[in-house]
Design an enzyme around this catalytic site. Structure first.
Site, PDB file in Angstrom:
ATOM      1  N   ASP A  21      14.708  -9.539  -1.697  1.00 28.63           N
ATOM      2  CA  ASP A  21      13.260  -9.619  -1.968  1.00 28.63           C
ATOM      3  C   ASP A  21      12.545  -8.267  -1.977  1.00 28.63           C
ATOM      4  O   ASP A  21      11.455  -8.118  -1.391  1.00 28.63           O
ATOM      5  CB  ASP A  21      12.596 -10.540  -0.945  1.00 28.63           C
ATOM      6  N   LYS A 124      14.637 -17.688  -5.957  1.00 32.26           N
ATOM      7  CA  LYS A 124      14.555 -18.709  -4.907  1.00 32.26           C
ATOM      8  C   LYS A 124      13.096 -19.124  -4.720  1.00 32.26           C
ATOM      9  O   LYS A 124      12.178 -18.419  -5.150  1.00 32.26           O
ATOM     10  CB  LYS A 124      15.129 -18.187  -3.588  1.00 32.26           C
ATOM     11  N   CYS A 168      13.368 -13.424   5.461  1.00 30.10           N
ATOM     12  CA  CYS A 168      14.347 -13.682   4.410  1.00 30.10           C
ATOM     13  C   CYS A 168      15.671 -12.962   4.616  1.00 30.10           C
ATOM     14  O   CYS A 168      16.726 -13.483   4.238  1.00 30.10           O
ATOM     15  CB  CYS A 168      13.749 -13.350   3.056  1.00 30.10           C
TER      16      CYS A 168
END
Length: 218
Positions: A21, A124, A168
């Site tokens: 991310d 995602k 994450c």
């Protein structure tokens, strides 16, 4: 630190790298809606440089990318009367309500590296009804294509880093370990939301057999 555990160039054929991310909305560089402290241009450049060095050594690169619909369940704006960072229960799951972030096709949802560097960028959080911290599956149990790609490449070890340590990165690393991968988290290539939750995340990962290393170990 047992230095023998760190992947060597001889292990590059079975070692994958997951950059978690690295997106505008999570960085101060892009004044993101969920910017994590310490994510300025120096941090982003360092991540890019290390990632390209690992690529040059022959490691296979993957990235995860939050990619939410505008009415995603994790957005406080999807819950009238609620405010950012409140916690609610939805269908028996605890849900932190975040400011809208990484909305599909928005500028700040973009990866802050050239996508062509990666074998695959795995999206995602695409289902509006479930949050997805892990790169492997959302909180409703729906899997992404990440594990299939890793298995297809006969990858057994993973080097993981990115944003954010306590969300994450942790979820991706723990899910990887549960699936039998040997996992190395590069803590100084990560940034966390808070000092306390970051410390707890690193401890939890270590307790689950995940190797916590630094850039100097690579």
């Amino acid at each position: 630190m047992d230095m023998s555990k760190i992947p060597s160039p001889d292990a590059r054929a079975v070692t994958g790298v997951i950059v978690v991310d690295l997106q505008g909305d999570f960085t101060t560089l892009k004044q993101g809606s969920l910017a994590v402290d310490g994510t300025d241009s120096t941090y982003v450049k360092t991540v890019e440089q290390v990632t390209l060095r690992l690529r040059a050594k022959g490691f296979t690169l993957f990235a995860t990318q939050d990619w939410h619909p505008r009415d995603h369940v994790s957005f406080f704006t999807s819950h009238p009367g609620k405010h950012p960072f409140e916690t609610v229960e939805i269908d028996g799951l605890s849900q932190t309500l975040w400011p809208p972030h990484c909305v599909a096709d928005s500028e700040n949802a973009g990866i802050l590296m050239d996508p062509s560097f990666f074998s695959m960028v795995v999206k995602k959080g695409t289902c509006k009804d479930y949050d997805s911290y892990s790169g492997f599956q959302d909180q409703g149990g729906t899997s992404t294509e990440l594990e299939r790609l890793l298995r297809a490449g006969k990858i057994t070890r993973l080097i993981v880093y990115g944003l954010a340590t306590d969300y994450c990165v942790k979820a991706t690393a723990l899910d990887a370990a549960k699936r039998g991968f040997e996992v190395f988290v590069v803590k100084d290539l990560c940034r966390g939301v808070s000092v306390d939750t970051t410390r707890a995340a690193l401890e939890e990962m270590a307790q689950h057999g995940i190797n916590i290393i630094t850039m100097a170990d690579l």
